[in-house]
Each structure stands twice: as C-alpha cells, then as structure tokens.
Design a protein around this motif. Structure first.
Motif, PDB file in Angstrom:
ATOM      1  N   THR A 199      49.419  22.216  45.682  1.00 39.23           N
ATOM      2  CA  THR A 199      48.321  22.235  44.720  1.00 39.23           C
ATOM      3  C   THR A 199      47.540  23.527  44.923  1.00 39.23           C
ATOM      4  O   THR A 199      47.724  24.232  45.921  1.00 39.23           O
ATOM      5  N   SER A 200      46.664  23.837  43.981  1.00 36.30           N
ATOM      6  CA  SER A 200      45.835  25.038  44.121  1.00 36.30           C
ATOM      7  C   SER A 200      44.351  24.689  44.116  1.00 36.30           C
ATOM      8  O   SER A 200      43.507  25.533  43.854  1.00 36.30           O
ATOM      9  N   VAL A 222      44.352  30.239  44.339  1.00 41.72           N
ATOM     10  CA  VAL A 222      43.546  29.045  44.607  1.00 41.72           C
ATOM     11  C   VAL A 222      42.240  29.077  43.824  1.00 41.72           C
ATOM     12  O   VAL A 222      41.571  30.106  43.734  1.00 41.72           O
ATOM     13  N   GLY A 223      41.873  27.910  43.286  1.00 44.22           N
ATOM     14  CA  GLY A 223      40.619  27.783  42.559  1.00 44.22           C
ATOM     15  C   GLY A 223      40.732  28.223  41.115  1.00 44.22           C
ATOM     16  O   GLY A 223      41.801  28.613  40.627  1.00 44.22           O
ATOM     17  N   GLY A 224      39.587  28.168  40.433  1.00 42.38           N
ATOM     18  CA  GLY A 224      39.553  28.574  39.034  1.00 42.38           C
ATOM     19  C   GLY A 224      39.499  30.081  38.878  1.00 42.38           C
ATOM     20  O   GLY A 224      39.208  30.822  39.818  1.00 42.38           O
ATOM     21  N   VAL A 266      39.510  37.902  38.852  1.00 43.58           N
ATOM     22  CA  VAL A 266      40.869  37.469  39.187  1.00 43.58           C
ATOM     23  C   VAL A 266      41.314  36.350  38.243  1.00 43.58           C
ATOM     24  O   VAL A 266      40.615  35.345  38.097  1.00 43.58           O
ATOM     25  N   THR A 267      42.463  36.545  37.624  1.00 47.72           N
ATOM     26  CA  THR A 267      43.135  35.477  36.888  1.00 47.72           C
ATOM     27  C   THR A 267      44.166  34.843  37.820  1.00 47.72           C
ATOM     28  O   THR A 267      45.087  35.521  38.284  1.00 47.72           O
ATOM     29  N   LYS A 268      44.003  33.575  38.112  1.00 49.98           N
ATOM     30  CA  LYS A 268      44.779  32.934  39.168  1.00 49.98           C
ATOM     31  C   LYS A 268      46.215  32.604  38.732  1.00 49.98           C
ATOM     32  O   LYS A 268      46.454  32.216  37.586  1.00 49.98           O
ATOM     33  N   ALA A 269      47.130  32.757  39.678  1.00 49.50           N
ATOM     34  CA  ALA A 269      48.508  32.292  39.502  1.00 49.50           C
ATOM     35  C   ALA A 269      48.577  30.878  40.061  1.00 49.50           C
ATOM     36  O   ALA A 269      49.130  30.627  41.134  1.00 49.50           O
ATOM     37  N   SER A 270      47.994  29.934  39.344  1.00 44.35           N
ATOM     38  CA  SER A 270      47.780  28.578  39.855  1.00 44.35           C
ATOM     39  C   SER A 270      49.092  27.867  40.169  1.00 44.35           C
ATOM     40  O   SER A 270      50.107  28.070  39.497  1.00 44.35           O
TER      41      SER A 270
END
Length: 546
Positions: free
Chosen positions: A261-262, A277-279, A284-288
């Motif tokens: 999970t992220s 991790v996180g929203g 930063v645009t996350k690689a969830s």
C-alpha cells in the motif's frame, strides 16, 4: 464428604476437581486412605472461590487430573499459562481485571511496571474532555487525525500561544501567526503531504515548537529548509530499478520488499519513498502503490517461483493500514510458500498510534498475534518492525502496547533514522536505545538519512553517525546495540556506516562496496557506491543553528 458435595450447588466438574484436590492434599500429609469423609461445610464464599478457580478445568473421567499446562504458542483454543492474564473470547491475551478501591478497572493493564497513566492528550484544548477509554480506541485516533494544510492551520491556531520564544537563527518566527505562515509555506514546498495522529500531536511542545524534535520530523517550516545537494533524488535507493513486478523490490539474493500500500497513519517529512507514499503535493506527483488483489497476486507468484527468497518485508506505505483480513490473507499466503522462513511487517503504528494495539474492538492486533503464533508453530517467524526516533514518542500507552505484544510472543524490532536536531546527540540516541530495550523492542537499525530531496535540514554528515556509534558502543549490552547503517544510494543496500572504503570530510564524499548485492538485473557487481554529506556542514556551507 460425598454427601456434602451432593447437596452443594457446584457443577459436576467442580465437585470432581474439589475431590481430587482434597484427596491429593490428604495423601501428601500422610493419610493412608484419602477417600474419607470430612466435616467440611461449603460456605458460599468457598463455593465461589472454588468455582472461580476451577471453572476452566476440563474433566478427565479416566484420571480425574487437571490437564497439563498449554503449549507456549498462544492460540484461541488454549488457556494462558498465567491465570492472572486470561484469554479474551477472541483468543488474545488480555489482562485480568484489577479492582480499585471503588470499582473494577474498565481499561486494560498489561504492564506490571509503575508509571502514571497521565492523560497527556488532554493538554490539547479540543481533547480536554476525552477520557482514557475514548483515547485508547483506534477509531478515535483515526478519525481525529489531522490531514492537509487547512486542518493543520486550524489546529495550530488552537494550540499555539500568541508569542513564541525567539531563536537566533529565525528571529522573525516569534509569533503564532508567523509560525503558521512559515509552516504553510513549508507544506507547499515539501515532498510529503500532511497526516498527523492525536498521539503525536499531543506530545509536541507547542510552547516552543520551532526546536521540538517531533515537530521537526513531521511538520515542515520553509525557513528551516536548506539547499538540496545536487546528488539527491526522490527515489535515491533506486527501488524502481530493482522491481521485477509492480510493488516488489528484489535487491538482495534471499529477500524481497513487498510494497502492499502507499498509505500510512502518519507521514514523515524524511520518507525514503516520497516518490510514492501519501497524496500528491505541489512539488511531487506520486507513483502510488494501490492495495489491489491482482497486483498482490502477481507479487506473490513471483515470490513463490523464486526458491532463493526466504525473507519478505511487507511494507508500503504502512502495513498498519491493511485491513485485518488483508493482513491475514497476505501473511497466510506467504507462510504457505515452503521456502519463505521470515516475514517482517513494517509499521510505524506502534510509535504513532499505539492505541490500536490496545483496542480490543479492533482486529488488526488479533491477526498479528495469531499469525505470529501460526508462524512459530511452523518453525518460521513473523515479526513487527516499527519506527521510533525519539524517546519522547514513548508514553505509557506505548509501554502498554509493547507489553501486550511481548506477553503474546510477538517479536518487535525498531528501525530509527538519524535526524539532525532530533536524535543526533549521544544523550538522546542513548536514551532512545535504552527506552526501546526496556520495553522489549529490539533496537535493530539506526539509518543514516537517505539522500532524498526536500529534507536537507534533517540530514547529518556521515561523521555524526560514526561518532555516535563509537561513543555509545560498550555503554549498553551488545545484543541491544543497533547496527548503524547507510542504505546506499543507487540500490547498494544496507552497509555498516563504519565499513566505508574512503571518506573525505572536506568534499563530503564517502564510498562503499556491496559485493553480495546484485539487484534485479545483476549489474551491480564490482560497483562503488557513493554517499554525499549535506552541503550545510561543509566548508563554506550554510550551517543552521536549529
């Protein structure tokens, strides 16, 4: 005696147990015929005492003997070895009721040590009326967590005094308004989003938050930011490059990192996985990594098809955010793979939301304890790896939670990160290690700060971790001394900080080799890995006083 027992209202099992006990005592005291009638009057209090003592006894019609003690593996079908710590209906060791002068305690007491159960959360105005029973629920800590800049700003307006102590390095941050503005500017520039639990928020010194070690870990201030070293990156450990399938990192020959999970119960500013991790943040645009069954099954298939893998770290994100049935599903699937011997569940939950461990209405801890016992029965191990960084994070709630895991046989290890202004002094790091050891949490690793972007105000030079280990080693038992390590940039894995090949304190460059670490494609053989000190302590750098 038989007539007396016949007229009594005891259950048949209790009558049989009573006969057995009396006859045994008579035999031990020299009576040749123990089965004699005695002028025994079974008073109400005595009947109650016998009934309470022997209610769990399972009668054995052949031997009339009390069953032998249970196996050390604590399972729902077994009674505990210590009668003062009975099993709950769900099979988890819960403490016996402890009567006060006026009433029976409604809340669990796992720890036998002497410490005050201070309602520290009541120092926060919005939680002043929250009872211990309310606070010690996972639901309260989950629903009352602070998420995002707007919620944090409102919270800060409630807790901060109008005027704050002035610090030489930040002379303009001396009012609550200036502090809040600085924090909001920091959030805009930070790689991690905001999520904070009531437990942690209650422990920060809001009278002087600028230098508080917990605030520094979790709440950014733009004025404390320092320039990034040009060698920094978001994925400094190159986890993506060592990923054979989505959410799985295979760097060491016999170990994989399973990112399930992220999401975390709390977000650390210095997270090594700020790329995922996180929203999303403004920078930063996350690689969830989504908790999807298809993705999990692909990773499990890879693990199952590689017999060299013996060790799996289940992380993310945080395994604390798995639903109990998800935790059971993943762990049982891994335990059923013959070549998997060890599973580590990585979670900061014990540190930042220990109430969940104590909450008898939440199933996560029940699953953890049962899975730990299941693994032990198979000659395998499931351990919890947690993350305390400062002694102030350990409260009586933390001690109660750690003790509950300890008496239920769960192995707990701690991995700290060395952080500037948080735990980079001998006294603080020593106190942290001892506090962990005193609560049966194995001090496992102290990490040098990773070379991730946006948190240079927290990173220390390599010389700091070297000096700390040199000063602390020998002051505490060797088996409680953590390994001081560097997780090498570029995917070199963990190496003892003192095992560097070269270290130039002028340039800040240190070099390491990792001959056993091959990575997913085996291209790392013979490679020299570099770690770089932050710019601020170098000659001509911008050393900050905070």
């Amino acid at each position: 005696m038989s007539a007396i027992l016949t007229r009594s209202k005891l259950t048949p099992a209790t009558k049989q147990a009573f006969r057995s006990i009396v006859n045994t005592n008579l035999t031990q005291n020299g009576f040749k015929n123990p089965s004699i009638n005695l002028p025994v009057t079974l008073t109400k209090s005595f009947r109650s005492a016998v009934s309470n003592t022997h209610a769990p006894i399972c009668p054995n019609t052949e031997t009339n003997r009390i069953p032998p003690p249970p196996s050390p593996i604590l399972k729902p079908t077994l009674t505990p070895r210590e009668p003062s710590i009975p099993l709950s209906p769900r099979g988890i060791l819960e403490p016996a009721e402890q009567k006060s002068e006026q009433e029976v305690q409604a809340l669990p007491h796992h720890h036998k040590g002497e410490f005050d159960r201070v309602p520290y959360w009541q120092a926060i105005t919005r939680w002043k009326g929250i009872s211990e029973q309310q606070f010690l629920t996972y639901e309260f800590n989950k629903t009352k967590s602070i998420q995002g800049a707007d919620q944090l700003a409102k919270f800060l307006q409630e807790v901060l005094p109008a005027n704050l102590p002035t610090h030489q390095s930040h002379p303009n941050i001396n009012t609550s308004a200036a502090f809040i503005t600085d924090v909001l500017d920091g959030i805009k520039a930070a790689p991690m989003s905001i999520r904070l639990t009531p437990h942690i928020l209650s422990l920060i010194n809001w009278r002087d938050p600028l230098v508080d070690p917990l605030r520094r870990q979790f709440i950014p201030m733009k004025s404390t930011f320092l320039p990034d070293h040009p060698k920094l990156s978001l994925d400094s450990l190159h986890e993506s490059a060592d990923s054979p399938c989505d959410g799985l990192v295979h760097r060491y020959p016999d170990k994989v990192l399973f990112l399930v999970t992220s999401v975390c119960p709390l977000y650390c500013r210095f997270c090594t996985r700020s790329y995922a991790v996180g929203g999303n943040t403004e920078t930063v645009t996350k690689a969830s990594v989504k908790p999807l069954l298809k993705r999990w099954n692909n990773a499990l298939a890879y693990i199952s098809s590689n017999p060299a893998i013996q060790d799996v770290v289940v992380s993310g994100g945080d395994s604390f955010y798995l639903e109990p049935h998800h935790l059971r599903y993943l762990s049982e699937r891994l335990l059923n793979i013959p070549h998997i011997r060890r599973i580590r569940l990585a979670s900061k939950g014990l540190c930042v939301s220990p109430s969940r461990i104590l909450d008898q209405n939440d199933g996560w801890t029940e699953e953890l304890i049962n899975l730990s016992g299941m693994a032990r029965e198979r000659g395998k191990q499931i351990a919890l790896h947690t993350h305390f960084n400062h002694p102030s994070e350990i409260t009586w709630v933390s001690r109660e939670a750690a003790q509950k895991l300890w008496v239920n046989g769960v192995v707990v290890r701690n991995q700290s990160v060395l952080l500037r202004g948080v735990n980079d002094t001998i006294s603080t790091m020593s106190a942290l290690i001892r506090s962990l050891a005193d609560n049966n949490i194995q001090p496992y690793y102290v990490y040098q700060g990773d070379m991730v972007q946006g948190v240079e105000d927290l990173r220390t030079p390599l010389s700091t971790i070297l000096n700390l280990e040199q000063a602390i080693r020998g002051s505490i038992a060797g088996f409680m001394m953590p390994s001081f390590v560097v997780d090498l940039p570029g995917g070199g894995g963990k190496r003892l900080a003192a095992s560097y090949e070269k270290y130039d304190k002028v340039t800040g460059r240190s070099t390491f080799v990792a001959p056993a670490v091959k990575g997913g494609k085996g291209e790392k053989a013979g490679r020299v890995f570099e770690y770089w000190d932050p710019l601020h302590p170098l000659p001509g750098g911008q050393e900050s006083e905070v």
